[in-house]
Scaffold this motif. Structure first.
Motif, PDB file in Angstrom:
ATOM      1  N   LEU A   1       6.293   1.738 -15.882  1.00  0.00           N
ATOM      2  CA  LEU A   1       5.401   2.897 -15.947  1.00  0.00           C
ATOM      3  C   LEU A   1       5.986   4.056 -16.749  1.00  0.00           C
ATOM      4  O   LEU A   1       5.275   4.996 -17.084  1.00  0.00           O
ATOM      5  N   GLN A   2       7.265   3.995 -17.066  1.00  0.00           N
ATOM      6  CA  GLN A   2       7.880   5.033 -17.892  1.00  0.00           C
ATOM      7  C   GLN A   2       7.476   4.890 -19.363  1.00  0.00           C
ATOM      8  O   GLN A   2       7.660   5.813 -20.153  1.00  0.00           O
ATOM      9  N   ASN A   3       6.909   3.754 -19.696  1.00  0.00           N
ATOM     10  CA  ASN A   3       6.390   3.533 -21.044  1.00  0.00           C
ATOM     11  C   ASN A   3       5.000   4.163 -21.132  1.00  0.00           C
ATOM     12  O   ASN A   3       4.082   3.751 -20.414  1.00  0.00           O
ATOM     13  N   PRO A   4       4.805   5.181 -21.993  1.00  0.00           N
ATOM     14  CA  PRO A   4       3.502   5.864 -22.075  1.00  0.00           C
ATOM     15  C   PRO A   4       2.358   4.965 -22.506  1.00  0.00           C
ATOM     16  O   PRO A   4       1.189   5.321 -22.344  1.00  0.00           O
ATOM     17  N   GLU A   5       2.669   3.784 -23.042  1.00  0.00           N
ATOM     18  CA  GLU A   5       1.623   2.845 -23.459  1.00  0.00           C
ATOM     19  C   GLU A   5       1.253   1.877 -22.339  1.00  0.00           C
ATOM     20  O   GLU A   5       0.363   1.051 -22.496  1.00  0.00           O
ATOM     21  N   MET A   6       1.934   1.988 -21.193  1.00  0.00           N
ATOM     22  CA  MET A   6       1.778   0.998 -20.136  1.00  0.00           C
ATOM     23  C   MET A   6       0.439   1.099 -19.422  1.00  0.00           C
ATOM     24  O   MET A   6      -0.057   2.184 -19.127  1.00  0.00           O
ATOM     25  N   ALA A   7      -0.149  -0.061 -19.157  1.00  0.00           N
ATOM     26  CA  ALA A   7      -1.352  -0.158 -18.333  1.00  0.00           C
ATOM     27  C   ALA A   7      -1.214  -1.410 -17.485  1.00  0.00           C
ATOM     28  O   ALA A   7      -1.058  -2.507 -18.025  1.00  0.00           O
ATOM     29  N   LEU A   8      -1.213  -1.261 -16.185  1.00  0.00           N
ATOM     30  CA  LEU A   8      -1.058  -2.389 -15.276  1.00  0.00           C
ATOM     31  C   LEU A   8      -2.394  -3.104 -15.151  1.00  0.00           C
ATOM     32  O   LEU A   8      -3.073  -3.024 -14.136  1.00  0.00           O
ATOM     33  N   CYS A   9      -2.791  -3.794 -16.207  1.00  0.00           N
ATOM     34  CA  CYS A   9      -4.112  -4.432 -16.249  1.00  0.00           C
ATOM     35  C   CYS A   9      -4.003  -5.919 -15.957  1.00  0.00           C
ATOM     36  O   CYS A   9      -3.680  -6.713 -16.848  1.00  0.00           O
ATOM     37  N   PRO A  10      -4.234  -6.312 -14.736  1.00  0.00           N
ATOM     38  CA  PRO A  10      -4.185  -7.736 -14.392  1.00  0.00           C
ATOM     39  C   PRO A  10      -5.427  -8.458 -14.891  1.00  0.00           C
ATOM     40  O   PRO A  10      -6.490  -7.870 -15.015  1.00  0.00           O
ATOM     41  N   HIS A  11      -5.282  -9.724 -15.152  1.00  0.00           N
ATOM     42  CA  HIS A  11      -6.420 -10.531 -15.609  1.00  0.00           C
ATOM     43  C   HIS A  11      -6.931 -11.372 -14.438  1.00  0.00           C
ATOM     44  O   HIS A  11      -6.692 -12.563 -14.336  1.00  0.00           O
ATOM     45  N   PHE A  12      -7.602 -10.696 -13.516  1.00  0.00           N
ATOM     46  CA  PHE A  12      -8.205 -11.397 -12.398  1.00  0.00           C
ATOM     47  C   PHE A  12      -9.457 -10.656 -11.965  1.00  0.00           C
ATOM     48  O   PHE A  12      -9.772  -9.583 -12.487  1.00  0.00           O
ATOM     49  N   ALA A  13     -10.174 -11.204 -11.018  1.00  0.00           N
ATOM     50  CA  ALA A  13     -11.522 -10.727 -10.686  1.00  0.00           C
ATOM     51  C   ALA A  13     -11.592  -9.230 -10.383  1.00  0.00           C
ATOM     52  O   ALA A  13     -12.513  -8.546 -10.817  1.00  0.00           O
TER      53      ALA A  13
ATOM     54  N   THR B   1       0.846  -1.202   0.000  1.00  0.00           N
ATOM     55  CA  THR B   1       0.000   0.000   0.000  1.00  0.00           C
ATOM     56  C   THR B   1       0.880   1.250   0.000  1.00  0.00           C
ATOM     57  O   THR B   1       0.606   2.222  -0.711  1.00  0.00           O
ATOM     58  N   ASP B   2       1.940   1.214   0.801  1.00  0.00           N
ATOM     59  CA  ASP B   2       2.893   2.331   0.840  1.00  0.00           C
ATOM     60  C   ASP B   2       3.543   2.533  -0.526  1.00  0.00           C
ATOM     61  O   ASP B   2       3.705   3.669  -0.985  1.00  0.00           O
ATOM     62  N   LEU B   3       3.877   1.435  -1.188  1.00  0.00           N
ATOM     63  CA  LEU B   3       4.464   1.515  -2.533  1.00  0.00           C
ATOM     64  C   LEU B   3       3.479   2.143  -3.509  1.00  0.00           C
ATOM     65  O   LEU B   3       3.831   3.057  -4.272  1.00  0.00           O
ATOM     66  N   ALA B   4       2.229   1.663  -3.492  1.00  0.00           N
ATOM     67  CA  ALA B   4       1.202   2.198  -4.398  1.00  0.00           C
ATOM     68  C   ALA B   4       0.962   3.680  -4.122  1.00  0.00           C
ATOM     69  O   ALA B   4       0.803   4.483  -5.059  1.00  0.00           O
ATOM     70  N   TYR B   5       0.951   4.052  -2.849  1.00  0.00           N
ATOM     71  CA  TYR B   5       0.739   5.448  -2.453  1.00  0.00           C
ATOM     72  C   TYR B   5       1.846   6.342  -3.014  1.00  0.00           C
ATOM     73  O   TYR B   5       1.583   7.409  -3.585  1.00  0.00           O
ATOM     74  N   ASN B   6       3.088   5.924  -2.874  1.00  0.00           N
ATOM     75  CA  ASN B   6       4.214   6.726  -3.359  1.00  0.00           C
ATOM     76  C   ASN B   6       4.256   6.798  -4.879  1.00  0.00           C
ATOM     77  O   ASN B   6       4.645   7.831  -5.440  1.00  0.00           O
ATOM     78  N   LEU B   7       3.860   5.729  -5.544  1.00  0.00           N
ATOM     79  CA  LEU B   7       3.772   5.760  -7.005  1.00  0.00           C
ATOM     80  C   LEU B   7       2.706   6.759  -7.450  1.00  0.00           C
ATOM     81  O   LEU B   7       2.881   7.478  -8.437  1.00  0.00           O
ATOM     82  N   LEU B   8       1.608   6.812  -6.707  1.00  0.00           N
ATOM     83  CA  LEU B   8       0.525   7.745  -7.024  1.00  0.00           C
ATOM     84  C   LEU B   8       0.962   9.192  -6.819  1.00  0.00           C
ATOM     85  O   LEU B   8       0.831  10.032  -7.710  1.00  0.00           O
TER      86      LEU B   8
ATOM     87  N   LYS C   1      11.669  -0.676  -8.516  1.00  0.00           N
ATOM     88  CA  LYS C   1      12.388  -0.167  -9.685  1.00  0.00           C
ATOM     89  C   LYS C   1      11.828  -0.785 -10.973  1.00  0.00           C
ATOM     90  O   LYS C   1      11.747  -0.109 -12.002  1.00  0.00           O
ATOM     91  N   ARG C   2      11.449  -2.055 -10.904  1.00  0.00           N
ATOM     92  CA  ARG C   2      10.898  -2.701 -12.094  1.00  0.00           C
ATOM     93  C   ARG C   2       9.553  -2.089 -12.478  1.00  0.00           C
ATOM     94  O   ARG C   2       9.288  -1.835 -13.658  1.00  0.00           O
ATOM     95  N   ILE C   3       8.703  -1.830 -11.483  1.00  0.00           N
ATOM     96  CA  ILE C   3       7.399  -1.223 -11.756  1.00  0.00           C
ATOM     97  C   ILE C   3       7.569   0.186 -12.317  1.00  0.00           C
ATOM     98  O   ILE C   3       6.888   0.571 -13.282  1.00  0.00           O
ATOM     99  N   ILE C   4       8.469   0.969 -11.737  1.00  0.00           N
ATOM    100  CA  ILE C   4       8.696   2.335 -12.212  1.00  0.00           C
ATOM    101  C   ILE C   4       9.194   2.317 -13.656  1.00  0.00           C
ATOM    102  O   ILE C   4       8.761   3.139 -14.480  1.00  0.00           O
ATOM    103  N   LYS C   5      10.062   1.385 -13.970  1.00  0.00           N
ATOM    104  CA  LYS C   5      10.559   1.270 -15.342  1.00  0.00           C
ATOM    105  C   LYS C   5       9.423   0.950 -16.308  1.00  0.00           C
ATOM    106  O   LYS C   5       9.351   1.502 -17.412  1.00  0.00           O
TER     107      LYS C   5
ATOM    108  N   GLY D   1       3.446  10.732  -9.207  1.00  0.00           N
ATOM    109  CA  GLY D   1       2.964  10.890 -10.577  1.00  0.00           C
ATOM    110  C   GLY D   1       3.310   9.719 -11.474  1.00  0.00           C
ATOM    111  O   GLY D   1       2.923   9.689 -12.644  1.00  0.00           O
ATOM    112  N   ALA D   2       4.011   8.724 -10.932  1.00  0.00           N
ATOM    113  CA  ALA D   2       4.416   7.563 -11.741  1.00  0.00           C
ATOM    114  C   ALA D   2       3.215   6.788 -12.272  1.00  0.00           C
ATOM    115  O   ALA D   2       3.294   6.172 -13.341  1.00  0.00           O
ATOM    116  N   LEU D   3       2.102   6.812 -11.537  1.00  0.00           N
ATOM    117  CA  LEU D   3       0.917   6.052 -11.947  1.00  0.00           C
ATOM    118  C   LEU D   3       0.066   6.772 -12.995  1.00  0.00           C
ATOM    119  O   LEU D   3      -0.962   6.247 -13.423  1.00  0.00           O
ATOM    120  N   LYS D   4       0.493   7.957 -13.410  1.00  0.00           N
ATOM    121  CA  LYS D   4      -0.288   8.682 -14.412  1.00  0.00           C
ATOM    122  C   LYS D   4      -0.401   7.889 -15.709  1.00  0.00           C
ATOM    123  O   LYS D   4      -1.472   7.837 -16.318  1.00  0.00           O
TER     124      LYS D   4
END
Length: 341
Positions: free
Chosen positions: A321-333, A251-258, A315-319, A261-264
């Motif tokens: 998210l640097q791709n403007p086409e990126m969408a963290l879309c998981p395939h689960f419920a 949650t702390d990681l997600a908060y800091n990404l938000l 670091k892997r997630i931030i990398k 601005g990394a999650l934009k």
């Protein structure tokens, strides 16, 4: 003195580049007959690429109207767009698509800022055991994760079974406040099967012997560990972790990404309008899934390696998210409500 000169050069370079950029914008306007906002909307496809360019253009504009447009109230967006069109002398009847595109971008930009405020409010609200709503959420978390095991009492060592540190979980929420509980409950409720599986894996890590083939890939493997460490390494395919504590940490990681601005890129690509708290919670679910897989892949020696693994994962997630086409879309419920633009 050197530091002062370096700062002076950087300031001069900033204003020089800004002057050149405005000159270039003026030339492009004269050559194309379109303002920068028009060029972005007509030449860039919908999603993060377009919205982030629009956001930068508005924020860096010398016009006060354009600068403040990124922080208006959602109800004022339509009027703001009319004012922008009038300022730029753009006829909405001739350019109807521009207003629609700008509205979509502003909804995302303003929505992202409002989402930060909503998330921050939850983070700052401490868990209160005298608040019936807080207590109800906590008990639901147990019910969703351990549906076949009744909780014997509110203060109980049973809480350790889902990854809390003691007999009263309220002390573990101090870092992230209610936000940690909201995310954990969302994961446990909306994606119950996966959450229960991750919990089970965290309590009972899979084991297997390291094969001769693996040893032959690195002949120095034996020399890296003491005899006791080798025996532990030989049997452990994955080290378990405290599910709830890791959930609060993610949650702390997600908060800091938000907030950073990394999650934009992610939100601007998956939310056709304003991103909401549900989008944030779905992102948390994705991060929990991915971290769990990453933890197993990393095969740590013990839980003391958690910070190293977490930082590598961050670091892997931030990398990504640097791709403007990126969408963290998981395939689960929990991701069923996500809508790609």
């Amino acid at each position: 003195m050197k530091h002062f000169l370096r700062m002076l050069i950087q300031v001069c370079l900033y204003f020089y580049c800004k002057f050149l950029w405005r000159c270039l914008k003026f030339v492009m306007r004269k050559l194309t007959g379109k303002c920068e906002l028009q060029r972005i909307c007509y030449n860039t496809k919908p999603g993060a690429s377009r919205t982030m360019k629009i956001e930068t253009s508005l924020r860096d504009s010398k016009s006060k109207l354009l600068q403040t447009s990124v922080s208006v109230h959602p109800d004022a967006i339509e009027k703001t767009i009319e004012d922008i069109m009038e300022l730029k002398k753009i006829n909405p009847d001739i350019n109807p698509q521009l207003g629609i595109s700008l509205q979509a971008c502003l909804l995302q930009i303003v929505g992202y800022r409002n989402l930060i405020a909503d998330v921050e409010k939850l983070r700052r609200e401490p868990y209160d055991s005298d608040n019936p709503q807080h207590e109800e959420m906590l008990l639901k978390l147990w019910k969703f994760l351990k549906p076949n095991t009744p909780l014997e009492s509110r203060i109980s060592k049973q809480w350790c079974e889902i990854g809390f540190q003691g007999d009263d979980p309220k002390t573990d929420f101090r870092g992230m406040g209610l936000l940690g509980l909201y995310n954990l409950q969302y994961f446990a409720e909306k994606d119950a099967t996966a959450a229960q599986q991750v919990l089970s894996d965290s309590l009972h890590p899979k084991c297997r012997d390291i094969t001769k083939e693996e040893i032959s890939l690195d002949m120095s493997l034996l020399s890296k560990f003491s005899k006791a460490e080798w025996e532990k390494k030989r049997m452990d395919k994955a080290i378990g972790y405290s599910f709830a504590i890791v959930g609060i940490n993610i949650t702390d990681l997600a908060y800091n990404l938000l907030v950073s601005g990394a999650l934009k890129t992610h939100f601007y690509n998956i939310a056709p309008e304003a991103p909401t708290l549900s989008h944030f919670q779905q992102t948390f679910c994705y991060l929990m899934h991915e971290f769990h897989k990453f933890w197993i892949e990393e095969d740590p020696m013990d839980i003391m390696e958690f910070n190293r693994v977490r930082e590598k994962f961050r670091k892997r997630i931030i990398k990504q998210l640097q791709n403007p086409e990126m969408a963290l879309c998981p395939h689960f419920a929990a991701s069923e409500g996500l809508v790609n633009m």
